[in-house]
Design a protein around this motif. Structure first.
Motif, PDB file in Angstrom:
ATOM      1  N   ARG A 158       0.869  -1.322   0.141  1.00 42.54           N
ATOM      2  CA  ARG A 158       0.062  -0.125  -0.048  1.00 42.54           C
ATOM      3  C   ARG A 158       0.798   1.411   0.013  1.00 42.54           C
ATOM      4  O   ARG A 158       0.469   2.309   0.606  1.00 42.54           O
ATOM      5  N   GLN A 211      -0.133   7.983   7.352  1.00 54.24           N
ATOM      6  CA  GLN A 211      -0.856   7.785   6.180  1.00 54.24           C
ATOM      7  C   GLN A 211      -0.972   6.246   5.721  1.00 54.24           C
ATOM      8  O   GLN A 211      -2.188   6.088   5.453  1.00 54.24           O
ATOM      9  N   ILE A 215      -4.571   4.182   4.935  1.00 54.45           N
ATOM     10  CA  ILE A 215      -4.609   3.648   3.815  1.00 54.45           C
ATOM     11  C   ILE A 215      -5.075   2.238   3.925  1.00 54.45           C
ATOM     12  O   ILE A 215      -6.002   1.408   3.567  1.00 54.45           O
ATOM     13  N   GLU A 218      -8.537   1.180   5.229  1.00 57.43           N
ATOM     14  CA  GLU A 218      -9.632   1.195   4.432  1.00 57.43           C
ATOM     15  C   GLU A 218      -9.501  -0.477   3.694  1.00 57.43           C
ATOM     16  O   GLU A 218     -10.678  -0.818   3.656  1.00 57.43           O
ATOM     17  N   ARG A 219      -8.489  -1.077   3.873  1.00 60.99           N
ATOM     18  CA  ARG A 219      -8.643  -2.269   3.271  1.00 60.99           C
ATOM     19  C   ARG A 219      -8.819  -3.426   4.165  1.00 60.99           C
ATOM     20  O   ARG A 219      -9.468  -4.176   3.877  1.00 60.99           O
TER      21      ARG A 219
ATOM     22  N   TYR B 124      -7.323  10.942  -3.366  1.00 64.47           N
ATOM     23  CA  TYR B 124      -6.535   9.839  -3.646  1.00 64.47           C
ATOM     24  C   TYR B 124      -7.379   8.471  -3.521  1.00 64.47           C
ATOM     25  O   TYR B 124      -7.229   7.743  -4.174  1.00 64.47           O
ATOM     26  N   PHE B 125      -8.176   8.446  -2.430  1.00 60.82           N
ATOM     27  CA  PHE B 125      -9.074   7.287  -2.196  1.00 60.82           C
ATOM     28  C   PHE B 125      -9.912   6.918  -3.228  1.00 60.82           C
ATOM     29  O   PHE B 125      -9.803   5.666  -3.777  1.00 60.82           O
ATOM     30  N   LYS B 126     -10.475   7.918  -3.853  1.00 67.73           N
ATOM     31  CA  LYS B 126     -11.601   7.593  -5.063  1.00 67.73           C
ATOM     32  C   LYS B 126     -10.755   7.030  -6.241  1.00 67.73           C
ATOM     33  O   LYS B 126     -11.111   6.072  -6.850  1.00 67.73           O
ATOM     34  N   ILE B 128      -7.532   5.500  -6.363  1.00 68.54           N
ATOM     35  CA  ILE B 128      -7.038   4.430  -5.968  1.00 68.54           C
ATOM     36  C   ILE B 128      -8.344   3.244  -6.133  1.00 68.54           C
ATOM     37  O   ILE B 128      -7.995   2.212  -6.878  1.00 68.54           O
ATOM     38  N   ALA B 129      -9.415   3.660  -5.501  1.00 71.09           N
ATOM     39  CA  ALA B 129     -10.379   2.476  -5.387  1.00 71.09           C
ATOM     40  C   ALA B 129     -10.945   2.367  -7.068  1.00 71.09           C
ATOM     41  O   ALA B 129     -11.073   1.183  -7.258  1.00 71.09           O
TER      42      ALA B 129
END
Lengths: 276, 276
Positions: A158, A211, A215, A218-219, B124-126, B128-129
């Motif tokens: 990640r 950070q 991340i 989320e996973r 970033y999250f969107k 990467i998703a």
């Protein structure tokens, strides 16, 4: 400060990517405005231009401010129609082209789609080959082919290796592989054996432990894998490893994939070839 | 006409992507010149600027023409140094910013990296998703999750589905799936069953049979799969299928991934959100 709303139109004969990129980089230099962004690609006839004038005028009324229009239109008659709307037009070709004509002592060809279109077709194979290379060498797969890579990104799970590889391939035609550093490697201060002969192609990605924690949460929420202390250990370890083996690396905590990619190419002396 | 060589520098405090985009879209409007393109990102101090002046002057001597410099420098003192070189400078901010300041009645913030940097972090999250979604739903994998897709590209093998999906995810944060149409589907004029309930998300990619033949030859030379007659049959069949089921589709023979992507978003009414 409360933000006020204004509308910006990105208008083009073709995709509008250039108009959007340029307008965006100008408008991000102004705070306090919430921009409603409207893309108008493939604006290639007068009837469409008249409908756009109505849209622009409508937005001007709603906002209480006239919209901004960033344009890369190549047909002067269409641009003329847009100028009748209640808006401020910034046209990129009009602004620069005559002074470039003067510098180059020749007229411009005025053919739409030159920057994203036809001539890219010739580079299609290289670009597709780079994408296929990334997909076939993601996450340490097929390391025996790593000698063919232009660059090999390394880092713990990640740290953004895959998205960066994909961006490098799509945007620059770079054959990018990536190899994960894992828990198993941690007890010793050694590079995974398979990477030793190709050390000169390695580039490390790191980021702040907090950070990385976010991340990973989320996973796999609340896992050992995502725990802040675990993230701290892995980041400290990998940064020591990069330093010990003289592997260039980048802290990506506050930067975008675009910036990461440009930095890697710059630091590794790889030639950039723009596709997009 | 034989081409003459000239040099162009793309100069920036940060990645140089904006400077390169601008310069590239202007220079592709001029024929007959072979451009040596030099990217100079992260030009953030005066010493570096002086070294660049030497490089520019050297290129001017070699070429016999002064180089062009496209710049997005935000520090006026650095720009001043560059101007001492034997070159023609086109500075993007200088050209537009004061007229935008006037229009918006406020000064610009003069902070580098706004367009590709910090604020992208929030998205970033969107992004990467979306990339993870593409990788997990490539080539018909996991079709039970296709209801979550923003768009599903369909077409026979090697019509550019995967690169287009990746570009849509990276550049626009679009969750794009793709599903291959295969030989097995050909005897009947029917959509694969799994696609029927999600017909409204489908978008077809097609291209000329001769182009498909070339692309397949690269992959499996002289196979039945790559034969021109086979390519003709598959293309005819899939285009009839798209028409019969009223699936929008695009002939990608002469257009780039950027144009394909922008066209799909436009025709499907999907909101574009620029990341790059």
């Amino acid at each position: 400060m409360t933000k006020h709303k204004r509308t910006v139109f990105y208008v083009s004969d073709r995709t509008g990517i250039t108009a959007e990129t340029l307008g965006h980089s100008l408008l991000t230099q102004f705070d306090g405005i919430e921009w409603e962004k409207i893309n108008v690609p493939f604006l290639d006839d007068i009837a469409k231009a008249h409908r756009l004038v109505e849209r622009i005028n409508h937005a001007a009324k709603l906002d209480g401010y006239r919209p901004l229009v960033f344009s890369t239109l190549l047909k002067p008659d269409i641009l003329e129609v847009i100028r009748q709307a209640n808006c401020r037009v910034y046209d990129f070709f009009e602004t620069f082209i005559s002074s470039i004509e003067e510098e180059l002592h020749q007229p411009f060809v005025r053919i739409a789609g030159r920057s994203h279109g036809l001539q890219y077709h010739l580079k299609y194979f290289k670009r597709i080959a780079a994408i296929n290379y990334v997909l076939a060498h993601d996450d340490g797969v097929n390391p025996k082919n790593f000698t063919e890579a232009d660059i090999i990104l390394v880092g713990v799970s990640r740290t953004g290796k895959t998205p960066t590889c994909l961006y490098l391939a799509l945007q620059y035609g770079i054959a990018a592989a990536n190899y994960p550093l894992t828990q198993d490697d941690m007890p010793k201060m050694q590079l995974p054996k398979i990477l030793e002969p190709i050390k000169d192609k390695l580039f490390g990605l790191t980021l702040s432990a907090s950070q990385l924690h976010l991340i990973r949460q989320e996973r796999r929420p609340n896992s050992q894998y995502a725990a802040l202390t675990q993230c701290q250990r892995e980041i400290q370890w990998q940064e020591s490893l990069f330093q010990l083996f003289d592997i260039p690396y980048l802290d990506t905590t506050n930067i975008s994939i675009e910036e990461i990619s440009a930095t890697i190419l710059d630091r590794r002396g790889l030639k950039r070839q723009l596709y997009g």
